[in-house]
Every structure is written in structure tokens, then in C-alpha cells.
Design a protein around this motif. Sequence first.
Motif, short mmCIF file in Angstrom:
data_model
loop_
_atom_site.label_atom_id
_atom_site.label_comp_id
_atom_site.label_asym_id
_atom_site.label_seq_id
_atom_site.Cartn_x
_atom_site.Cartn_y
_atom_site.Cartn_z
N UNK A 1 -8.97 72.87 1.87
CA UNK A 1 -9.68 72.73 3.16
C UNK A 1 -10.10 71.26 3.34
N UNK A 2 -9.85 70.76 4.51
CA UNK A 2 -10.19 69.35 4.81
C UNK A 2 -11.70 69.16 4.82
N UNK A 3 -12.13 67.93 4.65
CA UNK A 3 -13.56 67.62 4.71
C UNK A 3 -14.02 67.36 6.13
N UNK A 4 -13.06 67.35 7.06
CA UNK A 4 -13.42 67.20 8.47
C UNK A 4 -12.52 68.11 9.28
N UNK A 5 -12.99 68.47 10.46
CA UNK A 5 -12.13 69.14 11.43
C UNK A 5 -12.18 68.31 12.70
N UNK A 6 -11.11 68.36 13.44
CA UNK A 6 -11.08 67.59 14.67
C UNK A 6 -11.39 68.50 15.85
N UNK A 7 -12.43 68.12 16.58
CA UNK A 7 -12.85 68.90 17.75
C UNK A 7 -13.01 67.93 18.91
N UNK A 8 -12.23 68.16 19.95
CA UNK A 8 -12.28 67.29 21.13
C UNK A 8 -12.19 65.82 20.77
N UNK A 9 -11.29 65.49 19.83
CA UNK A 9 -11.08 64.10 19.46
C UNK A 9 -12.10 63.52 18.50
N UNK A 10 -13.11 64.32 18.12
CA UNK A 10 -14.12 63.84 17.16
C UNK A 10 -13.86 64.48 15.80
N UNK A 11 -14.09 63.71 14.75
CA UNK A 11 -14.00 64.24 13.39
C UNK A 11 -15.39 64.77 13.00
N UNK A 12 -15.48 66.06 12.69
CA UNK A 12 -16.76 66.66 12.28
C UNK A 12 -16.69 66.99 10.80
N UNK A 13 -17.73 66.61 10.07
CA UNK A 13 -17.76 66.87 8.63
C UNK A 13 -17.99 68.35 8.36
N UNK A 14 -17.22 68.87 7.38
CA UNK A 14 -17.41 70.25 6.93
C UNK A 14 -17.48 70.24 5.40
N UNK A 15 -18.09 71.27 4.83
CA UNK A 15 -18.16 71.36 3.37
C UNK A 15 -16.85 71.94 2.84
N UNK A 16 -16.78 72.13 1.51
CA UNK A 16 -15.51 72.56 0.91
C UNK A 16 -15.09 73.96 1.37
N UNK A 17 -16.01 74.74 1.92
CA UNK A 17 -15.65 76.08 2.41
C UNK A 17 -15.44 76.10 3.92
N UNK A 18 -15.56 74.93 4.55
CA UNK A 18 -15.27 74.86 5.97
C UNK A 18 -16.46 75.05 6.89
N UNK A 19 -17.66 75.12 6.32
CA UNK A 19 -18.87 75.21 7.16
C UNK A 19 -19.25 73.83 7.66
N UNK A 20 -19.75 73.74 8.88
CA UNK A 20 -20.17 72.45 9.43
C UNK A 20 -21.24 71.82 8.55
#
Length: 112
Positions: A1-20
Motif C-alpha cells: 500500500x502506498x504512503x499517499x493516495x492521489x485525490x483531485x491532484x493532491x497527494x494525501x498521506x495514509x498509513x501502512x493500512x491505507x487510513x488517512x
Amino acid sequence: MADTIEVNGKQLAVDEEGYLANLNDWEPEVANVMAKQDNLELTPDHWEIINFLREYYEEYQIAPAVRVLTKAVGKKLGPDKGNSKYLYTLFPYGPAKQACRYAGLPKPTGCV
């Protein structure tokens, strides 16, 4: 699982399980992006639970475990929706864990 997800062009940090990592980063599109990762399409029924969780968290400052979630949903939305069978059809990876992740909430207590 990535440490960020891309939402509307912004990189948002997530933990190793995918929680914001930052609850304030949440916006509805976060749930859509996470659902896509899980190969799910969010319906109004999903949103009803996601919004319910966000309100619950706002009121109690805690992400409910599945038993508490089921009971609380039943109280507010009726017995048809307040049962784990219904919630698992919406969130097959575990209604509390998966729905809380989509809602931008921390991992529920008591969830492994």
C-alpha cells in the motif's frame, strides 16, 4: 500500500493500512479513490453508512467497532440496515474497518 493516495491532484498521506494520516484531509472524493482501489463502486447506500460514521465520529470522537456500528446504524436507519449481513454486502472487507477508512476516520478500536 502506498504512503499517499492521489485525490483531485493532491497527494494525501495514509498509513501502512491505507487510513488517512490527517483526518482533515478528508473530502468525499477520498472515499471514491479508496473504493476504486478495492474495486468497489460507491452507491447511495455506501454513502449513507460513510456519512453516518463521520457524524458518529464527530459526536463521540471514536470510530466504532463493528458490533457498535451495527447497533448504532440499526437505531438510526432501521433493522434492515442495522445488521452485519447488510453491512458486509456493502463493505466486504469488514464494515467497520473498510467504511471507516473510506470515511477518513482512524481504524476502529478492537479491529485487527
